[in-house]
Design a protein around this motif. Structure first.
Motif, PDB file in Angstrom:
ATOM      1  N   ARG A 249      35.161   3.457  -3.929  1.00 37.21           N
ATOM      2  CA  ARG A 249      35.218   3.866  -2.516  1.00 37.21           C
ATOM      3  C   ARG A 249      34.247   2.983  -1.745  1.00 37.21           C
ATOM      4  NH1 ARG A 249      34.410  10.223  -1.842  1.00 37.21           N
ATOM      5  NH2 ARG A 249      34.132   9.471   0.293  1.00 37.21           N
ATOM      6  N   GLY A 250      34.743   1.842  -1.320  1.00 36.46           N
ATOM      7  CA  GLY A 250      33.897   0.825  -0.703  1.00 36.46           C
ATOM      8  C   GLY A 250      33.545  -0.245  -1.716  1.00 36.46           C
ATOM      9  N   VAL A 268      25.907  -1.326 -10.624  1.00 32.79           N
ATOM     10  CA  VAL A 268      25.695  -1.419  -9.180  1.00 32.79           C
ATOM     11  C   VAL A 268      27.029  -1.665  -8.494  1.00 32.79           C
ATOM     12  CG1 VAL A 268      23.304  -2.248  -9.266  1.00 32.79           C
ATOM     13  CG2 VAL A 268      25.193  -3.895  -9.378  1.00 32.79           C
ATOM     14  N   SER A 269      27.098  -1.310  -7.227  1.00 32.32           N
ATOM     15  CA  SER A 269      28.273  -1.546  -6.398  1.00 32.32           C
ATOM     16  C   SER A 269      27.863  -1.297  -4.955  1.00 32.32           C
ATOM     17  CB  SER A 269      29.420  -0.601  -6.789  1.00 32.32           C
ATOM     18  OG  SER A 269      30.517  -0.727  -5.904  1.00 32.32           O
ATOM     19  N   ASN A 270      28.596  -1.885  -4.035  1.00 28.23           N
ATOM     20  CA  ASN A 270      28.385  -1.547  -2.628  1.00 28.23           C
ATOM     21  C   ASN A 270      29.337  -0.440  -2.171  1.00 28.23           C
ATOM     22  OD1 ASN A 270      26.239  -3.261  -2.277  1.00 28.23           O
ATOM     23  ND2 ASN A 270      27.515  -4.992  -1.644  1.00 28.23           N
ATOM     24  N   GLY A 271      29.940   0.247  -3.130  1.00 29.09           N
ATOM     25  CA  GLY A 271      30.735   1.438  -2.877  1.00 29.09           C
ATOM     26  C   GLY A 271      30.278   2.555  -3.778  1.00 29.09           C
ATOM     27  N   ASP A 272      30.881   3.709  -3.647  1.00 28.56           N
ATOM     28  CA  ASP A 272      30.543   4.880  -4.449  1.00 28.56           C
ATOM     29  C   ASP A 272      31.755   5.337  -5.245  1.00 28.56           C
ATOM     30  OD1 ASP A 272      27.861   5.064  -3.575  1.00 28.56           O
ATOM     31  OD2 ASP A 272      28.528   6.042  -1.720  1.00 28.56           O
ATOM     32  N   ASN A 273      31.511   6.232  -6.192  1.00 33.10           N
ATOM     33  CA  ASN A 273      32.599   6.753  -7.014  1.00 33.10           C
ATOM     34  C   ASN A 273      33.563   7.571  -6.162  1.00 33.10           C
ATOM     35  OD1 ASN A 273      31.822   5.834  -9.729  1.00 33.10           O
ATOM     36  ND2 ASN A 273      30.036   7.152  -9.434  1.00 33.10           N
ATOM     37  N   TYR A 274      34.802   7.716  -6.653  1.00 31.25           N
ATOM     38  CA  TYR A 274      35.817   8.444  -5.897  1.00 31.25           C
ATOM     39  C   TYR A 274      35.460   9.922  -5.727  1.00 31.25           C
ATOM     40  CZ  TYR A 274      38.884   4.388  -6.142  1.00 31.25           C
ATOM     41  OH  TYR A 274      39.413   3.132  -6.002  1.00 31.25           O
ATOM     42  N   ASP A 275      34.629  10.466  -6.628  1.00 31.59           N
ATOM     43  CA  ASP A 275      34.232  11.864  -6.475  1.00 31.59           C
ATOM     44  C   ASP A 275      33.038  12.027  -5.535  1.00 31.59           C
ATOM     45  OD1 ASP A 275      32.058  10.974  -7.936  1.00 31.59           O
ATOM     46  OD2 ASP A 275      32.467  12.196  -9.706  1.00 31.59           O
TER      47      ASP A 275
END
Length: 381
Positions: A249-250, A268-275
């Motif tokens: 998500r992002g 790491v990611s510049n988004g978050d998990n779908y939950d």
């Protein structure tokens, strides 16, 4: 002493995965960029396909187009198409199916094509890389002498197969993007090929100068790791390798690919998990590679192609990305120093799965839908 030297070399190569590319390169979020207000091109529909996935341009201008369901077509720019038999059985479920196709760097003499697909199997299909001879006799074309030269490990189903192929500029090696198959932790497992970019010889064997060649096995094939769902892989004219991949998500990413580096997923990611649970941002782990451009909100990047044709001379050096979520064609401009930015985003009205440069310099796009069109883009004036 020889064994000691080999262990030391392996440790040095393994440490490459912990080194950042260039701390000075800032991440750019292009997620909220607006559509461009004008189009410098006109659009001509060429042919229609059932969920097309990839385009390969042949030397004389004809095309090979894959359909996710498992069919391959030979296509002319006046819209004539004929099915090319010889494709092996594929698992066409969800994101899986018949995927990328490219011509051999020596196609003029060996007539070989390389393609990826999800191979049916117990416990779910797995990504496979095959090559075959494109055989023509009169008006009949087929795939002959097919051989599977690589299979992903570990086995098991899931979406996010990746499957994009790119040949090195000198034509000596093949790069293959392998997705994490919706099993995020596999991207950090050096013992498996999921969530990685692999570097192979043209016959599928392992080059002796890969970053972890001394480790042997799957590990020896890894060029980079920490990838989620890579759907674009291409070399720029300066020899740099670029990749785009879908975030959660992002955090969709455009990455400059360097050997032996770790691109962070799922640490790491510049988004978050779908939950909704958060993922640490790239800036929290300077030891892991950050994207040059990222998109939050997402665009769902797919095909990636660098432009070098004659029809649009002002676009030389630009890259084009198909955007599934944003129904767009995206143009990326580069600064020559490893930096990049989104320069244009055109609303195409449909999910764009692949983009390539035709032999005459036109841009060719395919739409990701059951009646997806092959579109030819030429200058507006």
């Amino acid at each position: 002493m020889r064994e000691v030297r080999q262990i030391g070399q392996a440790l040095i190569l393994a440490l490459l995965f912990l080194l950042p590319v260039q701390a000075a390169l800032a991440e750019v979020n292009a997620g909220n960029r607006a559509y461009s207000t004008s189009r410098p091109f006109k659009i001509t529909p060429v042919a229609t396909f059932d969920t097309p996935w990839a385009i390969a341009v042949m030397p004389e201008g004809r095309l090979l187009v894959t359909e996710k369901g498992g069919r391959l077509y030979l296509v002319t720019l006046d819209g004539r198409k004929q099915e090319v038999p010889g494709v092996p059985p594929v698992q066409a479920i969800g994101q899986d199916g018949l995927l990328d196709i490219v011509l051999s760097p020596r196609f003029g003499t060996d007539h070989q094509v390389y393609f990826t697909y999800v191979e049916p199997g117990e416990g779910g299909g797995r990504l496979a890389l095959a090559r075959a001879r494109f055989a023509e006799s009169g008006d009949i074309a087929r795939l002959a002498d097919l051989a599977v030269i690589w299979r992903a490990t570990p086995e098991g189903g899931g979406g996010q197969p990746g499957g994009i192929i790119a040949f090195a500029p000198d034509g000596q090696h093949l790069f293959l993007a392998s997705g994490d198959r919706m099993r995020p932790q596999t991207a950090q497992d050096p013992g498996g090929s999921l969530g990685k970019i692999l570097r192979l010889n043209l016959d599928g064997s392992t080059p002796a100068d890969n970053p972890m060649a001394a480790q042997g096995g799957v590990q020896a094939q890894i060029w980079t790791m920490g990838h989620r769902n890579p759907y674009g892989l291409a070399f720029a004219a300066d020899g740099k390798l670029w990749e785009d991949e879908m975030g959660p998500r992002g955090g969709d990413e455009l990455n400059l690919i360097r050997p032996g580096r770790n691109y962070g997923w799922p640490l790491v990611s510049n988004g978050d998990n779908y939950d909704g649970t958060p993922i640490p941002r790239h800036r929290t782990r300077p030891d892991l590679e950050a994207p040059i451009v990222y998109w939050t909100p997402v665009i769902a990047p797919a095909g990636l192609a660098f432009y070098s044709g004659a029809m649009f001379p002002t676009w030389h050096g630009s890259a084009f990305i198909g955007a599934l979520r944003q129904h767009a064609l995206v143009r990326i401009a580069f600064d020559g120093k490893g930096g990049a930015r989104e320069a244009d985003r055109w609303d195409m009205g449909q999910r764009i799965r692949d983009v390539v440069v035709a032999a005459d310099g036109a841009l060719l796009l395919i739409e990701d839908r059951p009646d997806g069109r092959l579109l030819r883009l030429t200058p507006a004036k």
